[in-house]
Write an enzyme that holds these catalytic residues in place. Structure first.
Site, PDB file in Angstrom:
ATOM      1  N   CYS A 140       0.409   3.373   3.009  1.00 25.53           N
ATOM      2  CA  CYS A 140       0.948   2.846   4.347  1.00 25.53           C
ATOM      3  C   CYS A 140       2.548   3.112   4.356  1.00 25.53           C
ATOM      4  CB  CYS A 140       0.489   1.288   4.226  1.00 25.53           C
ATOM      5  SG  CYS A 140      -1.110   0.890   4.278  1.00 25.53           S
ATOM      6  N   CYS A 180       0.896  -1.245  -0.048  1.00 21.10           N
ATOM      7  CA  CYS A 180       0.061   0.051  -0.034  1.00 21.10           C
ATOM      8  C   CYS A 180       0.785   1.252   0.022  1.00 21.10           C
ATOM      9  CB  CYS A 180      -0.972  -0.012   1.155  1.00 21.10           C
ATOM     10  SG  CYS A 180      -1.757   1.629   1.472  1.00 21.10           S
TER      11      CYS A 180
END
Length: 109
Positions: free
Chosen positions: A63, A60
């Site tokens: 992230c 991600c």
């Protein structure tokens, strides 16, 4: 004084001694890793105390951008009386289901 020491004939010995001192003292000065990893095996620990938990996935992009700040934030957790943790949802899919994670990153308090 340091420049005078380097001009002696034992230059290499002093140089390596100083390097040795740096390497010996470095681990003592390093801060321990305060970011905890929550897994299926230890998740019940979060039932007591104050916690902030980041649910993330390594793939991600959002992230990945959050990780450096989250690690730095974890260093302050003890001072604030809060446990800082992370959960990799790709390795702990049971926890992502248990906490109903629908987007990444998600932070629970």
């Amino acid at each position: 004084m340091f420049s005078l020491l380097l001009q002696t004939k034992h230059k290499s010995w002093i140089y390596f001694s100083l390097l040795g001192i740096c390497f010996i003292t470095s681990p003592v000065l390093a801060k321990p890793n305060s970011l905890k990893e929550v897994t299926d095996a230890n998740w019940e620990e979060i039932l007591t105390g104050e916690w902030m938990i980041e649910f993330y996935a390594p793939w991600c992009p959002a992230c990945q951008q959050l990780q450096p700040a989250w690690k730095e934030f974890a260093d302050w957790g003890e001072d604030m009386g809060v446990n800082i943790a992370k959960v990799d949802v790709t390795e702990q899919p049971g926890l992502s289901g248990r906490f109903i994670i629908t987007s990444l990153p998600t932070i629970y308090q």
